[in-house]
Every structure is written in structure tokens, then in C-alpha cells.
Design an enzyme around this catalytic site. Sequence first.
Site, PDB file in Angstrom:
ATOM      1  N   HIS A 125       0.813  -1.225   0.000  1.00  0.00           N
ATOM      2  CA  HIS A 125       0.000   0.000   0.000  1.00  0.00           C
ATOM      3  C   HIS A 125       0.852   1.283   0.000  1.00  0.00           C
ATOM      4  O   HIS A 125       0.295   2.374  -0.166  1.00  0.00           O
ATOM      5  CB  HIS A 125      -0.923   0.031   1.220  1.00  0.00           C
ATOM      6  CG  HIS A 125      -1.987  -1.025   1.208  1.00  0.00           C
ATOM      7  ND1 HIS A 125      -2.893  -1.162   0.180  1.00  0.00           N
ATOM      8  CD2 HIS A 125      -2.295  -1.991   2.108  1.00  0.00           C
ATOM      9  CE1 HIS A 125      -3.700  -2.169   0.437  1.00  0.00           C
ATOM     10  NE2 HIS A 125      -3.363  -2.694   1.601  1.00  0.00           N
ATOM     11  N   ASP A 176      -2.841 -10.574  -2.452  1.00  0.00           N
ATOM     12  CA  ASP A 176      -3.355 -10.172  -1.150  1.00  0.00           C
ATOM     13  C   ASP A 176      -4.852  -9.867  -1.293  1.00  0.00           C
ATOM     14  O   ASP A 176      -5.325  -9.565  -2.395  1.00  0.00           O
ATOM     15  CB  ASP A 176      -2.597  -8.919  -0.695  1.00  0.00           C
ATOM     16  CG  ASP A 176      -2.925  -8.463   0.710  1.00  0.00           C
ATOM     17  OD1 ASP A 176      -2.141  -8.768   1.615  1.00  0.00           O
ATOM     18  OD2 ASP A 176      -3.956  -7.790   0.885  1.00  0.00           O
ATOM     19  N   HIS A 235      -6.365  -7.263  -0.333  1.00  0.00           N
ATOM     20  CA  HIS A 235      -6.529  -5.846  -0.673  1.00  0.00           C
ATOM     21  C   HIS A 235      -5.624  -5.476  -1.849  1.00  0.00           C
ATOM     22  O   HIS A 235      -4.500  -5.970  -1.969  1.00  0.00           O
ATOM     23  CB  HIS A 235      -6.171  -4.970   0.533  1.00  0.00           C
ATOM     24  CG  HIS A 235      -6.954  -5.312   1.762  1.00  0.00           C
ATOM     25  ND1 HIS A 235      -6.484  -6.167   2.731  1.00  0.00           N
ATOM     26  CD2 HIS A 235      -8.195  -4.923   2.163  1.00  0.00           C
ATOM     27  CE1 HIS A 235      -7.391  -6.281   3.691  1.00  0.00           C
ATOM     28  NE2 HIS A 235      -8.439  -5.549   3.373  1.00  0.00           N
ATOM     29  N   ASP A 260      -4.396 -12.922   3.987  1.00  0.00           N
ATOM     30  CA  ASP A 260      -5.690 -12.408   4.424  1.00  0.00           C
ATOM     31  C   ASP A 260      -6.824 -12.823   3.487  1.00  0.00           C
ATOM     32  O   ASP A 260      -7.982 -12.457   3.706  1.00  0.00           O
ATOM     33  CB  ASP A 260      -5.667 -10.888   4.604  1.00  0.00           C
ATOM     34  CG  ASP A 260      -5.056 -10.141   3.439  1.00  0.00           C
ATOM     35  OD1 ASP A 260      -4.638 -10.787   2.457  1.00  0.00           O
ATOM     36  OD2 ASP A 260      -4.980  -8.902   3.509  1.00  0.00           O
TER      37      ASP A 260
END
Length: 336
Positions: free
Chosen positions: A154, A190, A192, A279
Site C-alpha cells: 500500500h 493479497d 486488498h 488475508d
Amino acid sequence: MKRFYAPQQASHAPELELHNGAFTAYAEVPQRAEMILAAIGGAVPPPDRGLAPIAAVHDAAYLDFLRDAPTLWRAAGRPGDAIPYAFPIVGRRPLALSRIDALLGAHAFDATTPITERTWDAAYWSAQTALAATHAVLEGERAAFALCRPPGHHAGRDYCGGYCHVNVAAVAAQAARDAGRARVAVLDIDYHHGNGTQDIFYDRGDVFYASVHADPASDYPFYWGHADERGAGEGEGATLNLPLPRGAALAGFRAAQARALDAIAAFGADFLVLSFGADTWEGDPISHFRLTTGDFAVLAGDVAATGLPCAIVMEGGYAVNALGANVASLLSGFEG
């Protein structure tokens, strides 16, 4: 498979994050790394390759900010960890700012990513860990694993967010380019979207970014990762986003990953960076896919079958007690 981790990475331990309107316990805890290390049989510390490979993908002013923010925070008389509260969503431009609150907003896109006195040290060594895995592969290993913590995908060229401060996948990809690999790909799996990695390479045609992730219409980071984002300028077509709905299980995820791998093959990649987040597991507390522990070995086997040399960097995964087994499953898919 060689595995790398630096003990300095455990020193980053914020107490709280702002999540869904309230301060809650920080989810990206040092115990994540402890559980992974226990499950994979440990790891060796990376060498220190210095700041230059990190500065190759991050602005110098931003790196100075990461180092200086805790000192400026204390000088302002603030207790606890440094957290921003004001963000320049319109007219974002270079300004000569000195107040810590202004600097935090200028170099962050959320309030879930505190900066502590040890954040810079941990993030620096997280990047060194990614570099160690990258160089192991460049030197002949089929694949190598970097237990990166804090994660990185990110973090953009000049901003942090999503528990990420230094973009370890981007550092790895750029290091491979600088070592002479002509066409590098990053595959992000991932839950996200890796908005920072996408941003760093968005207008470049030499690094292909493909991501399988939760639809940003419903999930963080919301503003990046939509299917119509394909790159710009020389990078037009070198970004591929494959968002999936909540509840996606192995069949849907595997099919999307296959599309990403086909695109990476068509790009002609000669080196792969795998941004892996556990995740996507069915019991993750902040995510909503339904992959099982065994599914990670299946996905890894599909990646390994491409024959691409692969540096694996750890991203998310917040079901701490299951994290070790999930990572071990992924690595078994490469080794088996």
C-alpha cells in the site's frame, strides 16, 4: 527454499489504529512474524544493502519523513504514536511544510498506519529482507521467501498507508530490473489491492503489475484497483486488475490468477515478484474471501508451474494463529 527475516522487523509495534470510526488494537502485530517463523522452520537474517535500493522507488523527502516523524512528534509535545488527521485530497503538490501534522497528512492516505520510534528501522529491514530474497533468486535459486513485516504494497512513492511504509515488492522488482532483468512482473494476491505498487509502476512499460483482490467498490483501499485501471503512457496495458466479490473461493480466485499469469507470460516477464497476503484465508478477521489453508499450496503450484524465477514477499494476513500454517502451505506449493 531460502527464507529471510531480520529481527529488527519486530520492533515496529504501534498500540492503536483508527478503524471504522474508533481506535482499536493495531492488527499488524509482531506476533504475525513469530507465528510464521515457527511454522516454516525459521529464517536467516539478510545482509544490509543500504538505502540506495529503497531510494530507487521512494522519494528522498518521504524517506526523511519516515525517519524524522517520531522526533518531530515528540518535539510537538505529543504522546503515543504519530497519526495524521488532515489530508490534501485536492491540490496535492510539493510544499515546504514543517509542522508534523502537515507532514503526516502529506505523506499518508489513511489513519490506520501509525509511525513509532522504531517504524523506520523495521521498514528498512523489511526492505532488506525483500532484497535478500530477490538476490538469492537472481543468483540461481528457483524461489526465495522474504518474511516482510511491516508489509509494503500500500506504500506509494511518497506516502504510507494500510500498515505499509516501504514498498517491499516495488523495491524487489526494481532491484531485479537494476540487476539486468529486462521485464519484471509483480503478481499481487493479497485480499486488498496493492495501490502503492500500482502507483509506482503505473506509467512504466518495463514492470507489469497484476493483482487479484477484493472489489474496491466494497473493500479497502476503495480508490484504486478497479478493472479499468490499466496503466498510463509507456505503462498503458502493463497494469491488470482482477477484482473479485466478497465470498470468492478457490475456483474463482484460481481462475483470476490464471488470467494474471497468462498476461504475465504475454508480457514476456523474466522475473516474478509475488506479493502474497494470507488475508484471503476464510477466517481472516478483516477480510471476506473463503480460501482454505490447503488452497494456498494449489495457488503456489500454479505460479511455480510458470517456471519464472520468483521472489516471494509477505504482505497481509491477520488471523495470527492460522498465519503460520497458511504461509507454510504456500511455500509447500513451490517446494513440492
